[in-house]
Design an enzyme around this catalytic site. Sequence first.
Site, mmCIF file in Angstrom:
data_model
loop_
_atom_site.group_PDB
_atom_site.id
_atom_site.type_symbol
_atom_site.label_atom_id
_atom_site.label_comp_id
_atom_site.label_asym_id
_atom_site.label_seq_id
_atom_site.Cartn_x
_atom_site.Cartn_y
_atom_site.Cartn_z
ATOM 1 N N HIS A 113 -2.967 6.598 2.748
ATOM 2 C CA HIS A 113 -3.182 5.809 2.005
ATOM 3 C C HIS A 113 -5.334 5.099 2.282
ATOM 4 O O HIS A 113 -5.229 5.322 4.083
ATOM 5 C CB HIS A 113 -2.602 4.741 2.215
ATOM 6 C CG HIS A 113 -3.651 3.205 2.102
ATOM 7 N ND1 HIS A 113 -3.519 2.746 0.867
ATOM 8 C CD2 HIS A 113 -3.112 2.459 2.883
ATOM 9 C CE1 HIS A 113 -4.102 1.476 1.118
ATOM 10 N NE2 HIS A 113 -3.612 1.239 2.573
ATOM 11 N N CYS A 138 0.940 -1.286 -0.064
ATOM 12 C CA CYS A 138 0.021 0.276 0.285
ATOM 13 C C CYS A 138 0.541 1.799 0.180
ATOM 14 O O CYS A 138 0.285 2.137 -0.105
ATOM 15 C CB CYS A 138 -1.443 -0.130 0.836
ATOM 16 S SG CYS A 138 -2.087 -1.329 1.442
ATOM 17 N N ASN A 147 -9.709 0.038 -0.549
ATOM 18 C CA ASN A 147 -8.717 -0.601 -0.278
ATOM 19 C C ASN A 147 -8.137 -0.644 -1.312
ATOM 20 O O ASN A 147 -7.828 -1.743 -1.507
ATOM 21 C CB ASN A 147 -8.011 -0.839 1.082
ATOM 22 C CG ASN A 147 -6.632 -1.023 1.232
ATOM 23 O OD1 ASN A 147 -6.004 -0.310 0.445
ATOM 24 N ND2 ASN A 147 -6.144 -1.113 2.409
HETATM 25 N N1 COA Z 1 -17.715 -8.773 9.000
HETATM 26 C C1 COA Z 1 -17.998 -9.202 10.456
HETATM 27 N N2 COA Z 1 -17.360 -9.860 11.786
HETATM 28 C C2 COA Z 1 -15.979 -9.497 11.587
HETATM 29 C C3 COA Z 1 -15.878 -9.090 9.739
HETATM 30 C C4 COA Z 1 -16.248 -8.748 8.733
HETATM 31 N N3 COA Z 1 -16.150 -8.429 7.705
HETATM 32 N N4 COA Z 1 -14.180 -8.873 10.275
HETATM 33 C C5 COA Z 1 -13.494 -9.390 10.970
HETATM 34 N N5 COA Z 1 -14.513 -9.269 12.261
HETATM 35 C C6 COA Z 1 -14.778 -10.026 13.507
HETATM 36 C C7 COA Z 1 -13.698 -10.846 13.511
HETATM 37 O O1 COA Z 1 -13.604 -11.922 13.692
HETATM 38 C C8 COA Z 1 -14.034 -10.281 15.546
HETATM 39 O O2 COA Z 1 -15.151 -11.705 15.791
HETATM 40 P P1 COA Z 1 -13.912 -12.398 17.104
HETATM 41 O O3 COA Z 1 -14.207 -11.089 18.247
HETATM 42 O O4 COA Z 1 -15.257 -12.947 17.473
HETATM 43 O O5 COA Z 1 -13.255 -13.199 16.783
HETATM 44 C C9 COA Z 1 -14.623 -9.299 15.361
HETATM 45 O O6 COA Z 1 -14.263 -8.974 14.210
HETATM 46 C C10 COA Z 1 -13.981 -7.956 15.970
HETATM 47 O O7 COA Z 1 -12.440 -8.575 14.857
HETATM 48 P P2 COA Z 1 -11.788 -7.432 15.415
HETATM 49 O O8 COA Z 1 -10.248 -7.599 14.609
HETATM 50 O O9 COA Z 1 -11.353 -6.802 16.771
HETATM 51 O O10 COA Z 1 -11.901 -5.776 14.356
HETATM 52 P P3 COA Z 1 -11.287 -4.396 14.854
HETATM 53 O O11 COA Z 1 -12.351 -3.324 15.078
HETATM 54 O O12 COA Z 1 -9.785 -4.674 14.838
HETATM 55 O O13 COA Z 1 -11.262 -4.479 12.578
HETATM 56 C C11 COA Z 1 -10.318 -4.462 10.606
HETATM 57 C C12 COA Z 1 -11.154 -5.609 11.771
HETATM 58 C C13 COA Z 1 -9.845 -5.438 9.936
HETATM 59 C C14 COA Z 1 -10.988 -3.506 9.590
HETATM 60 C C15 COA Z 1 -9.438 -3.625 11.130
HETATM 61 O O14 COA Z 1 -8.778 -4.354 12.356
HETATM 62 C C16 COA Z 1 -8.408 -2.931 10.314
HETATM 63 O O15 COA Z 1 -8.601 -1.878 10.040
HETATM 64 N N6 COA Z 1 -6.725 -3.572 10.390
HETATM 65 C C17 COA Z 1 -6.356 -2.907 9.150
HETATM 66 C C18 COA Z 1 -6.519 -2.633 8.255
HETATM 67 C C19 COA Z 1 -5.176 -2.389 6.974
HETATM 68 O O16 COA Z 1 -5.624 -1.009 6.444
HETATM 69 N N7 COA Z 1 -4.613 -3.238 6.277
HETATM 70 C C20 COA Z 1 -4.306 -2.682 5.602
HETATM 71 C C21 COA Z 1 -2.681 -2.378 5.535
HETATM 72 S S1 COA Z 1 -1.879 -1.479 4.358
#
Ligand code: COA
Length: 343
Positions: free
Chosen positions: A260, A118, A290
């Site tokens: 980003h 990214c 993204n």
């Molecule tokens: N729909 C429903 N639930 C989902 C889900 C979806 N699409 N994706 C994840 N979950 C669930 C997880 O399984 C987890 O369940 P659990 O508590 O039973 O294990 C719960 O939601 C919370 O997960 P968590 O990882 O703590 O959520 P979060 O608030 O951190 O959000 C992301 C997850 C991936 C959206 C967030 O961590 C994120 O944006 N990270 C960076 C991603 C990114 O930008 N990547 C590219 C970087 S260049």
Amino acid sequence: MSRAAVLCGLGGALPERIVSNEELAAQLDTSDRWIRTRTGIGQRHVVAPGQSTSDLAVAAGAQALASARGTAGQPDDGVDLVVLATSTPDRPCPATAPDVAHRLGLGGVASFDVSAVCTGFVYALATAASMITAGVAGRALVIGADTFSTILDPADRTTRAIFGDGAGAVVLRAGEAGEPGALLGFDLGSDGSGTDLITVRAGGSRQRSVPGPAAAGEEFFTMDGRPVFTRAVLDMSRSSQNLLERVGWSTAEVDKVVAHQANIRILNAVGEQLGLEEKQIVANLDRVGNTVAASIPLALRDAVAGGELQPGHRVLLTGFGGGLTWGSAALVWPELETGRPHR
Ligand code: COA
């Protein structure tokens, strides 16, 4: 005045097919509400079968070249460099950039790929700008293009909610440091201790050095969301601060921060760290998700098309991605002829 690389063209392309949150929710254990509240994303574009990264790169590149033609009133034949940022090249080898340059009719120009996930667009911009200021190139097409839909695990609700396909491009020409559009500086960095946080495990020399097929699922992209979230906020904020200090701008003097487009909560947290107001932060991820290396140039294109980004604005670009990698760039936005957005 010293020689500088000056932005003079902008373009972008998205595949036709839109996948809504509702469509994902019909296939996976997720919901429109979860995706919108946790990421800010409402839909993403995905390539059709047979469509690849180079196809989007050619479309975005053609639009940026047309924009540069309209802006500077000069023919394309001055382009002597194509740098393509991508982590989803058409093939592992050769690079995708020579094919893109060929299909754009650019002849025998220097061309190569840059791989920084990214952060790829900022790395590619820094590379091309440095080659221009060093006198190695005179006019460069810089493209960020990715088709992550081709490497996602169809059963992974998290990555499928976040990533979309697309391409964005700019043209840089040789000019002078005081001109609008001149790239004023860069801050780049990496931390390889985070290699495993954002990765495709199989398909490279490490896995292939062991005889036999890859383990099930290892050819898919994986991401450890929580630490990635934390590092994205920290590294984009720190990199932005480093660059602002170097360029001599306060955060209040920045008109637009084009970060980003990973997650709206990441953008807001970076804004909080830097002390930005909401109106300073550009966001288009609700419509495209993204788009990896395409993210920053597509956000620039949409901000220009929507009238949010105006000539004379002080612009800070900042990215974060796999590697881990991060990078920032600064410029005063120039007057550009951008034409009609290609979707
Ligand atoms: N729909 C429903 N639930 C989902 C889900 C979806 N699409 N994706 C994840 N979950 C669930 C997880 O399984 C987890 O369940 P659990 O508590 O039973 O294990 C719960 O939601 C919370 O997960 P968590 O990882 O703590 O959520 P979060 O608030 O951190 O959000 C992301 C997850 C991936 C959206 C967030 O961590 C994120 O944006 N990270 C960076 C991603 C990114 O930008 N990547 C590219 C970087 S260049």
